[in-house]
Enzyme design. Structure first.
Site, short mmCIF file in Angstrom:
data_model
loop_
_atom_site.label_atom_id
_atom_site.label_comp_id
_atom_site.label_asym_id
_atom_site.label_seq_id
_atom_site.Cartn_x
_atom_site.Cartn_y
_atom_site.Cartn_z
N ASN A 17 0.87 -1.19 0.00
CA ASN A 17 0.00 0.00 0.00
C ASN A 17 0.90 1.23 0.00
O ASN A 17 1.44 1.60 1.03
CB ASN A 17 -0.89 -0.04 1.26
N TRP A 18 1.03 1.83 -1.18
CA TRP A 18 1.97 2.95 -1.32
C TRP A 18 1.42 4.26 -0.77
O TRP A 18 2.14 5.25 -0.69
CB TRP A 18 2.33 3.15 -2.80
N LYS A 19 0.13 4.29 -0.45
CA LYS A 19 -0.50 5.52 0.04
C LYS A 19 -0.24 6.68 -0.94
O LYS A 19 -0.28 6.44 -2.14
CB LYS A 19 -0.04 5.81 1.47
N HIS A 95 -9.71 1.53 4.82
CA HIS A 95 -8.43 1.75 5.51
C HIS A 95 -8.64 2.81 6.60
O HIS A 95 -9.40 3.76 6.41
CB HIS A 95 -7.36 2.21 4.51
N GLU A 97 -6.96 5.21 7.51
CA GLU A 97 -6.64 6.60 7.12
C GLU A 97 -7.81 7.23 6.37
O GLU A 97 -7.96 8.45 6.36
CB GLU A 97 -5.35 6.62 6.29
N GLU A 171 -5.74 -4.54 10.91
CA GLU A 171 -4.75 -3.48 11.08
C GLU A 171 -5.08 -2.66 12.33
O GLU A 171 -5.84 -1.68 12.25
CB GLU A 171 -4.78 -2.54 9.87
N GLY A 177 2.08 2.63 10.91
CA GLY A 177 3.05 3.71 10.75
C GLY A 177 3.76 4.12 12.03
O GLY A 177 4.39 5.17 12.08
N SER A 213 3.06 -1.69 10.62
CA SER A 213 4.50 -1.74 10.92
C SER A 213 5.13 -3.09 10.61
O SER A 213 6.04 -3.55 11.32
CB SER A 213 4.77 -1.35 12.38
N GLY A 235 4.76 1.62 4.81
CA GLY A 235 6.10 2.24 4.71
C GLY A 235 7.17 1.35 4.11
O GLY A 235 7.90 1.79 3.21
#
Ligand code: PGA
Length: 253
Positions: A17-19, A95, A97, A171, A177, A213, A235
């Site tokens: 997941n590159w965001k 997600h 976010e 998650e 993160g 993470s 990440g």
């Protein structure tokens, strides 16, 4: 790390997941080529889907979000059929976010159902906040069960055609993160719980990933848990060398 390398036994699914990264298409293509392997899903930002899709030979294309309507006056919307037409197979929904920006369970449910109808496999993200986790794993399970019931309302086994067509990513919010992953044992217990609940309440057999993470040092331990079918990686998926090592951890059997 050697220990981690020897512990994963079956190739599972690693979702990158590159965001909101990288910033330019050339960099996205470079990263896609470096991450191109079997059992990998790459989820770039929307503007790079076409270029990344063309660059991939072995990995599968994913998207980070989707809207539930197919057409109409919905500024900024991207429909599941549009994603399908670009060769997208998986789509992340719910997600944390996006939930933090106001996405509700009702919206997540609409997205998951629209994705399934269009033939996309939703990667449904669930997970408890820190305040809930502090009350213990039982409280976290209750929170996750509530999310799953709301997010999967109306989803029938027949709409989930095969084992691979609905994926749940556990998650925990406090692990995303932060560099503070859940323990593999706790993540596996939650994965078992999710699978049991979905079989019992929905007759649904799903794959469950862990996310939060995950990195080159802990990936092997998560992937070695029989209940965990893979990882959703943020990440660390942007570090080509680190992600390549995670791919080889996943491929070792
Ligand atoms: P992280 O993100 O690996 O950077 O913690 C995971 C995610 O948000 O899916």
């Amino acid at each position: 790390m050697e220990e981690a390398l020897t512990r994963a036994t079956v190739p599972k699914l690693l979702v990158a997941n590159w965001k909101l990264n990288p910033q330019i298409e050339a960099e996205a293509v470079r990263l896609a080529r470096a991450s191109d392997a079997k059992n990998i899903v790459i989820a770039p930002p929307f503007p790079f889907l076409v270029a990344v899709g063309k660059a991939l030979k072995r990995a599968t294309l994913g998207a980070q979000d989707v809207f539930w309507k197919l057409h109409g006056a919905y500024t900024g919307g991207v429909s599941p059929l549009m994603l399908r037409a670009l060769g997208v197979r998986y789509v992340i929904v719910g997600h944390s976010e996006r939930r933090a920006l106001g996405e509700t369970d009702t919206m997540v449910n609409k997205k998951a159902r629209a994705a399934l109808r269009a033939g996309l496999a939703p990667i449904l993200c669930v997970g408890e906040p820190l305040a809930v986790r502090r009350k213990g794993l039982a409280a976290a399970k209750r929170f996750v069960a509530h999310q799953l019931r709301a997010d999967l309302r109306g989803v029938s086994p027949s709409s989930v055609i095969s084992h691979q067509s609905l994926v749940v990513a556990y998650e925990p919010l406090w692990a995303i993160g932060t560099g503070r992953a859940a323990t593999p044992a706790d993540a596996a217990e939650m994965a078992e719980f999710i699978k049991g609940l979905l079989v019992k309440s929905y007759k649904l057999k799903v794959s469950v990933l862990y996310g939060g993470s995950v990195n080159v040092r802990n990936a092997g331990a998560f992937l070695a848990e029989p209940a965990i079918d893979g990882a959703l990686v943020g990440g660390a998926s942007l570090q080509a060398a680190e992600f390549r090592k995670m791919i080889s951890i996943n491929q070792r059997s």
